[in-house]
Structure formats: structure tokens, C-alpha cells
Design an enzyme around this catalytic site. Structure first.
Site, PDB file in Angstrom:
ATOM      1  N   LYS A 162       0.861  -1.188   0.000  1.00  0.00           N
ATOM      2  CA  LYS A 162       0.000   0.000   0.000  1.00  0.00           C
ATOM      3  C   LYS A 162       0.894   1.233   0.000  1.00  0.00           C
ATOM      4  CE  LYS A 162      -2.533   1.981   3.801  1.00  0.00           C
ATOM      5  NZ  LYS A 162      -3.597   1.795   4.810  1.00  0.00           N
ATOM      6  N   LYS A 164       1.210   5.314   0.364  1.00  0.00           N
ATOM      7  CA  LYS A 164       0.556   6.541   0.816  1.00  0.00           C
ATOM      8  C   LYS A 164       0.699   7.578  -0.295  1.00  0.00           C
ATOM      9  CE  LYS A 164      -0.599   5.449   5.095  1.00  0.00           C
ATOM     10  NZ  LYS A 164      -1.969   5.539   5.589  1.00  0.00           N
ATOM     11  N   ASP A 190      -3.459   4.881  -0.438  1.00  0.00           N
ATOM     12  CA  ASP A 190      -4.203   5.452   0.694  1.00  0.00           C
ATOM     13  C   ASP A 190      -3.875   6.939   0.789  1.00  0.00           C
ATOM     14  OD1 ASP A 190      -5.489   6.044   3.057  1.00  0.00           O
ATOM     15  OD2 ASP A 190      -4.279   4.707   4.323  1.00  0.00           O
ATOM     16  N   ASP A 240     -11.791   4.233   5.146  1.00  0.00           N
ATOM     17  CA  ASP A 240     -11.109   3.991   6.422  1.00  0.00           C
ATOM     18  C   ASP A 240     -11.686   4.984   7.436  1.00  0.00           C
ATOM     19  OD1 ASP A 240      -9.330   3.996   8.584  1.00  0.00           O
ATOM     20  OD2 ASP A 240      -7.512   4.248   7.419  1.00  0.00           O
TER      21      ASP A 240
HETATM   22  O1  OSB Z   1      -4.608   5.233   7.185  1.00  0.00           O
HETATM   23  O2  OSB Z   1      -4.235   3.170   7.325  1.00  0.00           O
HETATM   24  C1  OSB Z   1      -3.995   4.318   7.689  1.00  0.00           C
HETATM   25  C2  OSB Z   1      -1.071   4.319  10.149  1.00  0.00           C
HETATM   26  C3  OSB Z   1      -1.501   5.266  11.049  1.00  0.00           C
HETATM   27  C4  OSB Z   1      -2.690   5.910  10.830  1.00  0.00           C
HETATM   28  C5  OSB Z   1      -3.463   5.605   9.714  1.00  0.00           C
HETATM   29  C6  OSB Z   1      -3.045   4.644   8.810  1.00  0.00           C
HETATM   30  C7  OSB Z   1      -1.811   4.009   9.018  1.00  0.00           C
HETATM   31  C8  OSB Z   1      -1.224   3.042   8.094  1.00  0.00           C
HETATM   32  C9  OSB Z   1      -0.204   2.072   8.644  1.00  0.00           C
HETATM   33  O3  OSB Z   1      -1.450   3.027   6.910  1.00  0.00           O
HETATM   34  C10 OSB Z   1      -0.773   0.712   8.826  1.00  0.00           C
HETATM   35  C11 OSB Z   1       0.177  -0.195   9.582  1.00  0.00           C
HETATM   36  O4  OSB Z   1       1.094  -0.713   8.966  1.00  0.00           O
HETATM   37  O5  OSB Z   1       0.012  -0.379  10.808  1.00  0.00           O
HETATM   38 MG    MG Z   2      -6.007   4.419   5.842  1.00  0.00          MG
END
Ligand code: OSB
Ligand code: MG
Length: 369
Positions: A162, A164, A190, A240
Site C-alpha cells: 500500500k 501513501k 491510501d 477507512d
Molecule cells: O490510514 O491506514 C492508515 C497508520 C496510522 C494511521 C493511519 C493509517 C496508518 C497506516 C499504517 O497506513 C498501517 C500499519 O502498517 O500499521
Molecule cells: Mg487508511
């Protein structure tokens, strides 16, 4: 079961590398752990996923600690004999604070299941002994650096990545990763709410990269805009931040805004509500996957149990301990060929290294009946 006291411990765990998202950069994880001690001498573990600052949701770790100490823990202690299923009702007079409530419920549930000798996976209705997992990769300074980071994870055996994204770091990095690793890499993005309505056209161009999903491009309360995107885009739209309960999840699905659901127990108030989110999504034919919040081994263990439910048909953000931490507070979780074993022991199924926790603790308090 009677809870005698709750102990709250704050620990500081340095991240192996900084983690950048559209809402900021994290270099250490300031975690609140909840220990529920029963009158029979059993300890249950909970992890609060609230971040240090209110940038992902309204909650933040100092506030979560205070709301637990002042309101939630006393309400549960006053309940007399309790099970985890009572925690939501006992704390329902206090609005919101779902991550705080989830941590308390998790500690009570772990104590309950340890006492009963039952694993969290069997309690929730898990059907798999291993689950597919992936890695969440932060925003990097350059696209070349991103490709290097992804290569490292692919070499570790992860098959789902995934990325960002945010305005200015979207089409080019996604194209570069797809180009470098070919069509077999399961890829998704994301945005953590970083786009506005004027981003619709650009987001639609992500269709060129065969993504599994695009996660939460718009504001948490903008269901309509997500529905408009879902109508225009071939890539499934996943929510989310917007999904705060089974009820809001069902509404978002019916509005056409949620074609895939990210389930994070902390975000919806606990593992029991997370199971209900799974159940409504399944009834409405929407695939789900388990999100992550940079959990320690405590939260990771419980997320593996949740991800073993039948509707979790996409890989979770449940990477190995080493992706974030040089040393975890439980025995390390390791992914092999992009899969991880679901713990089978009682409760969350892992032991916490209390000595290591003591060494990392920055503050602690106890709330007793
Ligand atoms: O949006 O999924 C998210 C981490 C902190 C806050 C929000 C998110 C995330 C991650 C990391 O994407 C997910 C992980 O590896 O724990
Ligand atoms: Mg997310």
C-alpha cells in the site's frame, strides 16, 4: 469475572524509519497499554491505537489516557462482574472516544478469554490459521527512494503493498512502482483524506495502474463525494476514516461510497463492533481487510485473529514487527511469503515482555475499585 484494577502504561517505541503520511511524519510510537487485572489474578492486555496527535481522528494518546482514567475505567469497575460484551453498554454514557473504549474492551476481553482458555480467533469466529498480510509504505522524498523501499519489502516476501499518496505525490510514484514490479504485485493506495472535489479527475487516472483499491481520498464526513468517485472510477473505493461503526459502514455501502471496507477495531470502538462491521459488510457483499495503526505485538496479535474471519478476503496492514520496531514488546511477528500465522493461545495468544515494557515506560497510573 471481576476486574480489580486497570493499569495504564505509556511506552515510547522508536520507529526503525520515519513514517510519512498526508497528515504528517512519525518517528516514535507513543503507545498507551491497558492492563486489566482480575480478582482471580489474571491480566488482560489492551493496546490503544490513538496517535500522539489528533491528526488521523479527533483522538490522541494523552486524551485517551485521561478519558480512560477519569470515565471509562471507573464505569467498568463499578459494573461489578463484567464480560467484554458489557463494556460498550457500561461506557455508552460517554460520547465518542472509540479508541479509548476499544483499548479497555480489549483488555477485559483478553482477561476473559485467558480465564476461559479460549483464543480470540475462535471467540470471534475465525476460519483460517494463517492470513495474507501486506505492508504500508510512507511518502518518500523521491520516487527512486520509494521504489527502493518497496523493493526491500518485496524481497522480504510481501506481495501486497500500500502506497501513501497526497496531491503532488500520486500518479508518478504509483506509475513508477507498477513499472518496476510488474502486474503481479498487489498494489493499493491510501490518501488519508488529502484530496478535495477538484481531485476527482486526477484520482480517476489511477485506473491505469490496476490497483486493488483507493483508500479514503476525501474527508471522513464526505460520503457523497466518495460515491461520486466510485461511480466514475473502475478501481474500488475503500473507506477507512469514514467508517466509525457497523451502522455508518452500512450507510456508506448503501450510498455507493464504500466498495471495500478497511476495518480497524480501534476506529470503531473495539473488536466486538469490528466483528459487526465485518458482518454487515459481508451481508452487503463488500470485501473487508484489516487496517493497522503501527501496533505493537499486542495489537498485531489481536488483528491477526480478526483477519481470520471469513469476510477478510484482502491482505491486511499487518506487517512483521521488524517493519516498525527493532524490538517488539512481544515475541516478534514474522511474515513468510506474505502470510502470517494467527495466534492460537488463550486470549490474544501472546505474552508481553513486562520487563521490556518497564524499561520503555514513560508514565503509569492505576485505577482501582
Ligand atoms: O490510514 O491506514 C492508515 C497508520 C496510522 C494511521 C493511519 C493509517 C496508518 C497506516 C499504517 O497506513 C498501517 C500499519 O502498517 O500499521
Ligand atoms: Mg487508511
Amino acid at each position: 469475572m471481576k476486574i480489580e484494577s486497570f493499569e495504564l502504561k505509556r511506552i515510547q517505541l522508536p520507529l526503525v524509519t520515519p513514517f510519512r503520511t498526508s497528515f504528517g511524519v512519525q518517528t516514535v510510537r507513543d503507545v498507551l497499554l491497558v492492563f486489566a487485572r482480575t480478582t482471580d489474578g489474571v491480566t488482560g492486555y489492551g493496546e490503544c491505537v490513538a496517535l500522539a496527535d489528533p491528526v488521523y481522528s479527533e483522538e490522541y494518546v494523552d486524551g485517551a489516557e485521561q478519558v480512560i482514567a477519569r470515565y471509562l475505567a471507573p464505569a467498568v469497575l463499578a459494573g461489578g462482574g463484567v464480560t467484554a460484551a458489557d463494556v460498550a453498554r457500561l461506557t455508552s454514557g460517554f460520547v465518542g472516544n472509540r479508541m479509548a473504549k476499544a483499548a479497555v474492551e480489549m483488555a477485559v476481553l483478553d482477561a476473559e478469554l485467558r480465564s476461559a482458555g479460549m483464543s480470540l480467533a475462535s471467540y470471534l469466529g475465525g476460519v483460517r490459521s494463517t492470513v495474507e498480510v501486506g505492508v504500508s509504505v510512507g511518502i518518500t522524498a523521491t520516487v527512486a527512494e520509494l521504489v527502493d523501499v518497496v523493493r526491500g519489502h518485496v524481497e522480504e516476501g510481501y506481495r501486497r503493498v500500500k502506497l501513501k499518496i497526497q496531491p503532488g505525490f500520486d500518479l508518478e510514484p504509483v506509475a513508477a512502482v507498477r513499472e518496476a514490479f510488474g502486474p503481479d504485485l498487489l498494489l493499493q493506495v491510501d490518501a488519508n483524506t488529502a484530496y478535495r472535489a477538484d481531485g476527482l479527475a486526477l484520482l480517476t487516472r489511477l485506473d491505469a495502474f490496476d490497483l486493488l483499491l483507493v483508500e479514503q481520498p476525501f474527508d471522513h464526513d464526505d460520503i457523497e463525494l466518495h460515491a461520486r468517485l466510485a461511480e466514475r472510477m473502475r478501481t474500488p473505493v475503500c473507506l477507512d476514516e469514514s467508517l466509525t461503526s457497523a451502522k455508518t459502514t452500512a450507510a456508506a455501502i448503501r450510498a455507493g461510497a464504500c466498495e471495500i471496507a478497511n476495518i480497524k477495531p480501534g476506529r470503531v470502538g473495539g473488536y466486538l463492533e469490528a466483528r459487526r462491521v465485518h458482518d454487515v459488510a459481508q451481508a452487503l457483499d463488500v470485501p473487508v481487510w484489516c487496517g493497522g495503526m503501527l501496533e505493537t505485538g499486542v495489537g498485531r496479535a489481536a488483528n491477526l485473529a480478526l483477519a481470520s474471519l471469513p469476510g477478510f478476503t484482502l491482505p491486511g496492514d499487518i506487517s512483521g514487527s521488524a517493519r516498525y520496531y527493532r524490538e517488539d514488546i512481544t515475541p516478534p511477528f514474522v511474515a513468510r511469503d506474505g502470510r502470517m500465522a494467527v495466534p492460537t493461545g488463550p486470549g490474544i495468544g501472546v505474552e508481553v515482555d513486562e520487563e521490556r515494557v518497564a524499561g520503555l515506560t514513560t508514565r503509569r497510573q492505576e485505577i482501582a475499585r
